[in-house]
Design an enzyme around this catalytic site. Structure first.
Site, short mmCIF file in Angstrom:
data_model
loop_
_atom_site.label_atom_id
_atom_site.label_comp_id
_atom_site.label_asym_id
_atom_site.label_seq_id
_atom_site.Cartn_x
_atom_site.Cartn_y
_atom_site.Cartn_z
N GLU A 117 -9.06 4.63 14.36
CA GLU A 117 -8.73 4.11 12.76
C GLU A 117 -7.72 3.78 12.35
O GLU A 117 -6.34 4.28 12.83
CB GLU A 117 -9.48 5.46 12.25
CG GLU A 117 -10.75 5.71 12.63
CD GLU A 117 -11.34 7.17 11.87
OE1 GLU A 117 -10.35 7.36 10.86
OE2 GLU A 117 -12.40 7.51 12.43
N LYS A 158 -4.47 4.33 9.68
CA LYS A 158 -4.15 5.64 8.69
C LYS A 158 -3.90 4.66 7.38
O LYS A 158 -2.81 4.13 7.31
CB LYS A 158 -3.04 6.11 9.40
CG LYS A 158 -2.57 7.50 8.65
CD LYS A 158 -1.46 8.26 9.26
CE LYS A 158 -1.02 9.39 8.66
NZ LYS A 158 -0.63 8.92 7.35
N ASP A 177 -2.49 4.54 3.53
CA ASP A 177 -1.46 5.11 2.69
C ASP A 177 -1.80 5.34 1.06
O ASP A 177 -1.72 4.78 0.60
CB ASP A 177 -0.27 4.17 2.71
CG ASP A 177 1.07 5.08 2.10
OD1 ASP A 177 1.03 6.37 2.30
OD2 ASP A 177 1.97 4.29 2.05
N GLU A 196 -9.91 8.22 1.95
CA GLU A 196 -8.77 7.95 1.39
C GLU A 196 -9.07 6.87 0.01
O GLU A 196 -9.53 6.02 0.24
CB GLU A 196 -7.85 7.29 2.32
CG GLU A 196 -6.38 7.40 1.96
CD GLU A 196 -5.52 8.72 2.66
OE1 GLU A 196 -4.76 8.96 2.33
OE2 GLU A 196 -6.59 9.51 3.17
N TYR A 244 -14.02 8.26 6.06
CA TYR A 244 -13.60 8.53 7.54
C TYR A 244 -14.20 9.83 8.04
O TYR A 244 -13.87 9.89 9.24
CB TYR A 244 -12.24 8.28 7.70
CG TYR A 244 -11.30 9.03 7.06
CD1 TYR A 244 -10.93 10.42 6.94
CD2 TYR A 244 -10.31 8.41 6.21
CE1 TYR A 244 -10.17 11.24 6.25
CE2 TYR A 244 -9.48 9.04 5.58
CZ TYR A 244 -9.31 10.43 5.61
OH TYR A 244 -8.58 11.22 4.76
N LYS A 276 2.36 7.68 13.60
CA LYS A 276 3.07 7.01 12.43
C LYS A 276 3.77 5.72 12.89
O LYS A 276 4.61 5.61 13.98
CB LYS A 276 4.05 7.94 12.08
CG LYS A 276 3.44 9.27 11.58
CD LYS A 276 2.52 9.09 10.05
CE LYS A 276 3.34 8.78 9.13
NZ LYS A 276 4.23 10.17 8.66
N CYS A 323 26.29 -15.26 -18.53
CA CYS A 323 26.05 -15.78 -17.15
C CYS A 323 27.07 -16.13 -16.33
O CYS A 323 28.03 -16.27 -16.85
CB CYS A 323 25.38 -17.21 -17.56
SG CYS A 323 24.86 -17.85 -15.87
N CYS A 383 27.53 -18.20 -14.17
CA CYS A 383 27.65 -19.74 -14.00
C CYS A 383 28.99 -20.14 -14.67
O CYS A 383 29.58 -19.06 -15.37
CB CYS A 383 26.53 -20.47 -14.50
SG CYS A 383 26.65 -20.68 -16.36
N CYS A 429 19.78 -17.01 -19.33
CA CYS A 429 20.88 -17.89 -19.49
C CYS A 429 20.17 -18.74 -20.40
O CYS A 429 19.18 -19.62 -19.83
CB CYS A 429 21.22 -18.29 -18.46
SG CYS A 429 22.58 -19.35 -18.77
N CYS A 450 22.72 -25.34 -17.08
CA CYS A 450 23.06 -24.15 -16.22
C CYS A 450 22.88 -24.51 -14.70
O CYS A 450 21.60 -24.60 -14.25
CB CYS A 450 22.38 -22.69 -16.49
SG CYS A 450 23.06 -21.44 -15.30
#
Length: 678
Positions: A114, A116, A118, A173, A225, A314, A408, A410, A427, A432
């Site tokens: 499966e 994993k 987050d 999850e 799961y 992991k 700026c 520039c 800016c 520019c």
């Protein structure tokens, strides 16, 4: 017994407990997962070398952190355990060898592989088919009651079909899809609020809101799961059969799950996970390998914190720590001034990173990062690296804050202006060169018109020579003069011309990205393109019509409207039209937008559940191709709700409350063909 080992074990125990509390209970981790894993591994190795120092309450023997006091406690009838980790193939093989030695059988048979996820581990409890309670994992024995918030998640059914078990507790999850995360951050930026750091923490924080209506706006989803408590269910012999059973009840089970007949085959699954890690619409940080036979799982049993019949592999970390050397500011298209971090190079997310974005002044203040700090850097695939935050414990107390520049960078040194309610500085000098360079580079980027061979150096050169004064000039480059320049051979000019010609066939969404309209990002450009189908329709739309698109807020709608009211911008659009760019969301140009009968013009059709002959994306595309809109939620402006197999309960309930017409598949097909509601 060695005093040094005992002292280090005590130090590691305190550190890990602190980080467990920050991660599991407060959704505010201070260090990357890779650094946490290293602390945990060091403790495991020290305890293995000095077993007399192992305490029952060691982090290696316990799960998670104590639950928050914001919610009512829920005692898990079956403990919610954690998983032991493997970080390379040798450790995966070692887990399999340990399991095999404990079994009487000569072979442990199939393995279930499966992804994993987050996200945040939760438990759902159904009694006689009705969802009665949802809880976080907490410390494995006691979690938090989050039932009201779970009920707002569309993918989780409130009721199971007839014949469901008397009691079914399923674990899974809760996560935030990447599209929802991107849309949320776009909205945060549009409202001048800080961006969220990552989908995992944002999902966890969204799920722990005291006000469920906030959770409902976050687009959370879930994968189931495993099963905890089960009474009155079928006799199940394998974990794979358990997942099939959960799916048959309409519970969300991830389709990427598969079985393997050996550890070698399971390793192939791990390789595939790493290869497609950044092609999935949600974040994963590894793979989970489980012995399939439930009898063998029972025989193997568990330690105090994890089952012996499963292991989590992991994937390489995507967050690392490094030194922040300095903070500079770049000027992008439309003059936006973006601070970025200059870093001591660090290998993370598959490549060496030396620069990372800091987004805007507020983000620098929010993250409190300062030149000289040790910082956490995050990189996921092709995503631009970003600084997550500083390790404050490493900072000397006298280090000064960084100040945003007033002018700026520039050559003209024009002032940088931050408008009220906007998170960014700009800016305001219309000529520019940095601003023009930023827009051209943005227009040619991979997520926009994807023009190869038009990199930063060439853009600067063409601007300096006067070949380009806006993005429309890209399609009128004087190739004869370019061939005379040093470094431009016949082949390089031919490659550049071919790439520019190919970009004309991009669809509407990347063109909108390339136009670099303030507040409009990749995801919201796709939403607008899908909703309107053609650039001319967007250009003529009112603010109200633009804001009707699901995911487009009023600030974004106003920004799009104002962009196309500009005479200069309309002249650029006409240059692009004359050059032959595709203004339609389809690849066939203007004709494609009108190829199908516009039977659904002016209608807003919401679909829930699966329809025969359509993929989930395909049914939305079919509606839009016929002039309709296909948002993801029901509102008072919805023309009809189409109900297929395994529909979402919340959409159906809202449609009934608002008295929105509800159509079955056959009625939907007639509507598509005739444009008439039954």
């Amino acid at each position: 017994m060695t005093t040094e080992a005992e002292d280090r074990i005590s130090e590691l125990t305190a550190l890990i407990r602190h980080h467990d509390q920050r991660y599991h209970a407060e959704d505010a981790p201070e260090i990357p997962d890779a650094d946490y894993d290293q602390l945990k591994r060091e403790l495991v190795e020290l305890e293995a070398a000095h077993p007399e120092l192992v305490r029952p309450d060691s982090p290696t023997q316990t799960v998670g952190a104590n639950p928050s006091t914001l919610f009512e406690p829920v005692e898990h009838r079956v403990p919610m355990m954690s998983l032991d980790n493997a970080f390379d193939r040798a450790e995966l093989n070692a887990w399999a060898d340990r399991a095999q030695r404990r079994l009487a059988a000569s072979d442990f048979g199939n393995l279930v592989c499966e992804l994993k996820f987050d996200g945040l581990a939760v438990s759902l409890r159904y009694e006689n088919g009705r969802l009665v309670q949802a809880a976080t994992r907490g410390n494995g024995r006691v979690g938090e009651d989050i039932t009201a918030n779970i009920l707002t998640i569309e993918s989780i059914p409130h009721r199971l079909p007839e014949g469901a078990p008397e009691i079914l507790e399923t674990r899974g999850e809760v996560y935030m899809p990447l599209a929802a995360f991107d849309a949320l951050n776009a909205q945060q930026e549009a409202e001048g609020k800080p961006r969220y750091a990552n989908p995992r923490n944002t999902a966890a924080g969204s799920l722990r809101q005291k006000d469920p209506s906030i959770t409902a706006t976050r687009g959370l989803s879930m994968w189931c799961y495993s099963v905890g408590e089960l009474q009155g269910g079928p006799g199940l012999a394998t974990h794979s059969a358990t997942l099939e059973f959960l799916a048959s009840l309409g519970l969300p089970v991830n389709p990427e799950t598969t079985t393997a007949d050996s550890v070698d085959a399971a390793w192939q699954f791990v390789d595939q996970c790493e290869a497609k890690r950044h092609n999935l619409p949600y974040e994963i940080d590894g793979a989970v390998i489980k012995i399939d036979s439930l009898d063998l799982q029972q025989e193997l049993g568990s330690t105090s914190r994890a089952p012996r019949w499963a292991v989590a592999y992991k994937l390489p970390p995507e967050e690392k720590t490094t030194r922040l050397l300095d903070i500079h500011v770049s000027i992008g298209g439309k003059g936006k001034a973006t601070p970025f971090a200059v870093l001591e190079p660090v290998f993370v997310g598959g490549s060496t990173v030396a620069m990372a974005t800091l987004h805007n002044e507020d983000q620098v203040r929010e993250k409190d990062v300062r030149p000289g700090d040790t910082v956490v850097v995050r990189k996921a695939g092709d995503v631009i690296p970003e600084v997550v935050g500083s390790i404050l414990a490493d900072r000397p107390p006298d280090r000064p804050e960084w100040e945003f520049p007033s002018v700026c960078p520039c050559p003209h040194l024009e002032p940088l202006v931050r408008e009220e309610g906007d998170a960014a500085h700009y800016c305001v000098y219309p000529r520019c060169p940095e601003q023009l360079r930023g827009w051209i580079e943005h227009f040619a980027a991979r997520n926009a018109l994807d023009i190869e061979h038009l990199g930063e150096q060439r853009v600067r050169l063409f601007i300096d020579l006067g070949f380009i004064t806006d993005v429309g000039d890209i399609y009128a480059l004087p190739y004869d003069r370019i061939r005379e320049l040093e470094g431009f051979g016949e082949l390089s000019v031919a490659n550049l011309a071919a790439a520019i010609e190919a970009s004309k066939h991009q669809t509407l969404a990347p063109l909108l990205v390339g136009l670099n309209i303030r507040h409009l990002g990749d995801t919201t450009s796709e939403l607008l393109a899908d909703a309107f189908g053609h650039l001319d329709r967007i250009m003529e739309a009112s603010v109200e019509e633009l804001a009707e698109v699901d995911g487009i807020g009023p600030i974004m709608a106003e920004s799009v409207y104002e962009f196309f009211q500009s005479k200069v911008n309309r002249e650029i659009v006409e240059k692009l039209r004359a050059a032959g760019l595709n203004f339609a969301q389809g690849t066939g140009g203007d004709a494609a937008a009108e190829a199908l009968p516009q039977t659904l013009e002016g209608m807003t059709i919401v679909v829930t559940g699966g329809l025969e002959g359509y993929t989930r994306d395909g049914v939305g595309a079919a509606i839009k191709a016929r002039g309709g809109k296909s948002p993801g939620s029901v509102s008072s402006k919805t023309t009809a709700l189409v109900v297929g197999e395994n529909p979402g309960a919340s959409k159906l309930e809202k449609a009934e409350t608002l008295e929105v017409p509800i159509l079955d598949e056959a009625q939907f097909q007639r509507l598509v063909e005739t444009g008439e509601l039954p």
